[in-house]
Design an enzyme around this catalytic site. Structure first.
Site, mmCIF file in Angstrom:
data_model
loop_
_atom_site.group_PDB
_atom_site.id
_atom_site.type_symbol
_atom_site.label_atom_id
_atom_site.label_comp_id
_atom_site.label_asym_id
_atom_site.label_seq_id
_atom_site.Cartn_x
_atom_site.Cartn_y
_atom_site.Cartn_z
ATOM 1 C CB SER A 239 -0.945 0.016 1.199
ATOM 2 O OG SER A 239 -2.045 -0.808 0.928
ATOM 3 C CE1 TYR B 85 -3.445 -0.371 5.001
ATOM 4 C CE2 TYR B 85 -1.848 -0.788 6.727
ATOM 5 C CZ TYR B 85 -2.221 -0.859 5.408
ATOM 6 O OH TYR B 85 -1.385 -1.419 4.492
ATOM 7 C CE LYS C 289 -3.727 0.343 -1.812
ATOM 8 N NZ LYS C 289 -4.256 -0.440 -0.728
ATOM 9 C CE1 TYR D 181 -4.185 -1.485 -4.941
ATOM 10 C CE2 TYR D 181 -4.717 -3.825 -5.100
ATOM 11 C CZ TYR D 181 -4.451 -2.705 -4.341
ATOM 12 O OH TYR D 181 -4.447 -2.795 -2.972
ATOM 13 C CB VAL E 129 0.243 -5.775 4.272
ATOM 14 C CG1 VAL E 129 -1.131 -5.401 4.744
ATOM 15 C CG2 VAL E 129 0.305 -5.939 2.778
HETATM 16 N N1 GLN Z 1 -1.874 -5.776 -1.837
HETATM 17 C C1 GLN Z 1 -2.787 -6.053 -0.773
HETATM 18 C C2 GLN Z 1 -4.215 -5.809 -1.168
HETATM 19 O O1 GLN Z 1 -4.481 -5.157 -2.104
HETATM 20 C C3 GLN Z 1 -2.455 -5.273 0.492
HETATM 21 C C4 GLN Z 1 -2.225 -3.822 0.311
HETATM 22 C C5 GLN Z 1 -1.831 -3.216 1.623
HETATM 23 O O2 GLN Z 1 -0.648 -2.974 1.880
HETATM 24 N N2 GLN Z 1 -2.772 -2.991 2.513
HETATM 25 O O3 GLN Z 1 -5.090 -6.319 -0.475
#
Ligand code: GLN
Length: 544
Positions: A178, A358, A181, A306, A376
Site C-alpha cells: 500500500s 489504515y 498508493k 494495481y 502490509v
Molecule cells: N496488496 C494487498 C491488497 O491489495 C495489500 C495492500 C496493503 O498494503 N494494505 O489487499
C-alpha cells in the site's frame, strides 16, 4: 586576512576598460573560507580525505550525483600530484568548483539539518529502542509475505537537501504494497487533473478497513489510499495505453522519485496477489456496477495494474528519497528533477495525513501528526514537509496492519524532535528542533547563481533554476550570470543558460556584453556559443 592572499588581478588593470568581475574576487574569498574551515596546516594544504570526511559528517554521500564532478576532479588531482593525499588551495579550488554550492552549504552547516551528526546519533538511539520490540505478526495472506524474515528492521532518512542516514536493513528490498498508493494517486492527478480524478474517487477517510467492501454515498471509493481508491486511481493513468507501457511509465516515475534507483518487481508477489484477489475483484465489480470507472475501463487490466504497483520492490533507502521528494514539493533532492507539481504533492500529503495509516489514521494524526503511508509488507513512508522524508521497514504488524517497530520508531521520534505538525503551536513543548532556522544563513538565490556561474557549477545552477531563480537578473553593475560564466570561460554554463532563454547580449555598466568578456579572456568556445546564439554580438550601449 582572507582576501589579502588572493590575487584576482582586478586592481592592476583598474583604469583599463577590460575588467575582471568584482565577483571573481568574492568567489576566491568564499573558496578561501571553505579551505580554512578544513583546517589547513602551515604548508597551506589539507588532507584530501578531510573534504570527504566533512561532507560525510554533514550527511552527504560521496556517491551523491551532485558531487560527481568533484569526485572526478579529486581523482585527477590525485594522479598528477606528488603527494596525492593533500590538496593545496589551488587544487582545492579546482576540486570543489563543479559542486561549489552544495559543498559550501554542507561545510557551512546550511543544509536542512545543520547538526547532522547529532541528529543521526539520536536516530540510532531511537532505532535501537524500537528494535527491542519483537511483538506483532508478519502478514501471511500470501506466502511471499509470510516467508519474509521477521527480524529485519531498516530505517532510512533523506532531507530535502539530500542528507542521508541509513540504519539496520535499510538496503534490503521489500514490496511496496500500500505504500505505492500515494504515488499512484499523484501520477493520476498529474495526468488527469483534480477535477477528473475526484470525479471518480473521494477524499474522506472511510472509517473502515482498507479493503472493506464499501463505497461512499456517490458510489465512489472514499479516498485513493484504500484499495478501491487505488484501483480507481490506477484506472486513470494512461487508460487505453498498452499495459506494458503503463507499467513502464509507473516504473519510470518511481525511479525519478527515488533519485535514479530503479525499483525491482516481485513477480511471485504479483502472481500471488492476483490469485488471491477475490476481495479486490469484488471491489472492482462493485465499483463497475455503480458506474464509478471512467468509460471504457477494462476491469481485469485495471486490477492487474494495481497488483503490479503493489509488487514493486524498493529499499528503505530509496523509499526515503521518494518521501523526501514529497517533502521537497515534488523535486527530488538528489537529482533536482521536478517529478510532481507542488500542488499535486500538497493534495497527496493532505490525504496521507488523514487516511494513510489504515484504521489508525486518526490516532496517528493525533499522536504523530505527519503525513504517512503504511503497507502490509511492514513499510511506513513518512514525510516531514520542507524538512525530510523517511521510511521504516520491519515486517511484524500490529492488529491494525501497521508495522509494530515502525509505529514505535515514529512515536519516539516525535517525542524527541518537534516534528509533529502542531508542535509549531506553542514552540515544540521542549522537544529538540534539529532543522535549520528559517533565516539561518540562506543566501539569496541570485547571489548563489552568480557564484555558481563563475565557478562552473552547472548542477548547482540547474537546481537554482528549479527553485525559480531569475537567470537574467543583473547585479548592481549590470552584470548577469551569463557575463560571469563567459568571462570565466565556463562554456558548459553558457550553453545551459542559453537553453534557458537568457538574454544573450545584456550590457553591463562598462558597456560590455558576455561575448566581449569572452573575447577578452580568449575563451573561443564561449565566443562561438554566444555568436551562434546572436550573430556576432554588437550590443547597444546602455547609458548608466
Ligand atoms: N496488496 C494487498 C491488497 O491489495 C495489500 C495492500 C496493503 O498494503 N494494505 O489487499
Amino acid at each position: 586576512m582572507v582576501t589579502a592572499s588572493v590575487n584576482n588581478g582586478s586592481t592592476a588593470r583598474a583604469d583599463a576598460a577590460p575588467r575582471r568581475p568584482v565577483t571573481a574576487a568574492a568567489a576566491k574569498s568564499r573558496e578561501r573560507v571553505l579551505f580554512e574551515a578544513l583546517q589547513p596546516d602551515p604548508q597551506d594544504s589539507i588532507p584530501a580525505s578531510s573534504l570527504a570526511a566533512a561532507l560525510e559528517a554533514a550527511g552527504l554521500r560521496l556517491d551523491d550525483p551532485r558531487l560527481a564532478d568533484t569526485r572526478r576532479a579529486l581523482r585527477s588531482v590525485a594522479t598528477e600530484h606528488e603527494i596525492p593525499d593533500r590538496l593545496d588551495f589551488a587544487e582545492f579550488g579546482r576540486v570543489i568548483k563543479p559542486s561549489i554550492l552544495i559543498i559550501e552549504q554542507a561545510l557551512q552547516r546550511r543544509l536542512a539539518i545543520p547538526e547532522f551528526g547529532q541528529f543521526a546519533a539520536e536516530l540510532q538511539r531511537i532505532f535501537d529502542s524500537a528494535a527491542a520490540d519483537r511483538s506483532g505478526k508478519v502478514a501471511d495472506y500470501i506466502p511471499q509475505l509470510g516467508r519474509v524474515n521477521p527480524e529485519q528492521f531498516g530505517v532510512a532518512f533523506c532531507t530535502i537537501d539530500g542528507q542521508r542516514v541509513s540504519l539496520g536493513d535499510a538496503a534490503v528490498p521489500f514490496c511496496l504494497q500500500s505504500t505505492s498508493k500515494p504515488i499512484t494517486y499523484c501520477i493520476a492527478l498529474e495526468e488527469r487533473g483534480e477535477d477528473v480524478v475526484h470525479r471518480h474517487v473521494g477524499c474522506e477517510p472511510s472509517g473502515q478497513s482498507f479493503n472493506e467492501l464499501t463505497l461512499n454515498k456517490q458510489g465512489r471509493p472514499h479516498n485513493p489510499l484504500i484499495n478501491a481508491g487505488a484501483i480507481m486511481a490506477g484506472s486513470l493513468i494512461r487508460p487505453g495505453a498498452d499495459m506494458a507501457d503503463r507499467f513502464d511509465h509507473v516504473l519510470e516515475m518511481w525511479q525519478r522519485l527515488a533519485g535514479g534507483a530503479r525499483p525491482g518487481f516481485s513477480n511471485p508477489t504479483y502472481l500471488s496477489e492476483r490469485r488471491t484477489a477475490d476481495r479486490n475483484f469484488a471491489l472492482g465489480y462493485f465499483m463497475r456496477e455503480k458506474g464509478a470507472f471512467p468509460e471504457g475501463t477494462d476491469l481485469v487490466e485495471t486490477l492487474e495494474f494495481y497488483f503490479q504497483c503493489c509488487s514493486l520492490e524498493l529499499t528503505a533507502e530509496s523509499l526515503s528519497v521518494v518521501a523526501a521528494t514529497l517533502a521537497n514539493g515534488g523535486v527530488c533532492p538528489v537529482t533536482g528533477d521536478r517529478v510532481f507539481q507542488a500542488d499535486t504533492v500538497q493534495k497527496c500529503l493532505s490525504l496521507m495525513s488523514s487516511c494513510g495509516m489504515y484504521d489508525f489514521s486518526g490516532e496517528w494524526a493525533f499522536r504523530i501528526g505527519l503525513p504517512a503511508k503504511s503497507g502490509v509488507s511492514g513499510a511506513v513512508m513518512v514525510v516531514v514537509p520542507n524538512v525530510l522524508g523517511f521510511c521504516t521497514w520491519s515486517p511484524r504488524l500490529d492488529q491494525i496492519g501497521n508495522s509494530v517497530r515502525g509505529i514505535a520508531f515514529c512515536r519516539e521520534l516525535v517525542r524527541t524532535f518537534s516534528f509533529h505538525h502542531y508542535d509549531s503551536v506553542g514552540g515544540g513543548h521542549g522537544r529538540k528542533d534539529p532543522r535549520q532556522k528559517r533565516d539561518q544563513g540562506r543566501r539569496s538565490l541570485t547571489v548563489d547563481l552568480y557564484w555558481a556561474a563563475s565557478e562552473g557549477d552547472l548542477d548547482g545552477i540547474r537546481r537554482l533554476v528549479v527553485s525559480g531563480v531569475d537567470v537574467d537578473e543583473p547585479d548592481y553593475d549590470g552584470r548577469t550570470a551569463l557575463h560571469l560564466a563567459a568571462s570565466e570561460g565556463q562554456s558548459h554554463v553558457v550553453a545551459y543558460l542559453l537553453t534557458q532563454g537568457v538574454t544573450a547580449t545584456p550590457v553591463d555598466r562598462w558597456g560590455n556584453t558576455p561575448a566581449d568578456d569572452a573575447r577578452r579572456g580568449a575563451h573561443t568556445a564561449v565566443v562561438e556559443l554566444l555568436d551562434g546564439a546572436n550573430g556576432p554580438a554588437k550590443a547597444a550601449r546602455r547609458s548608466v
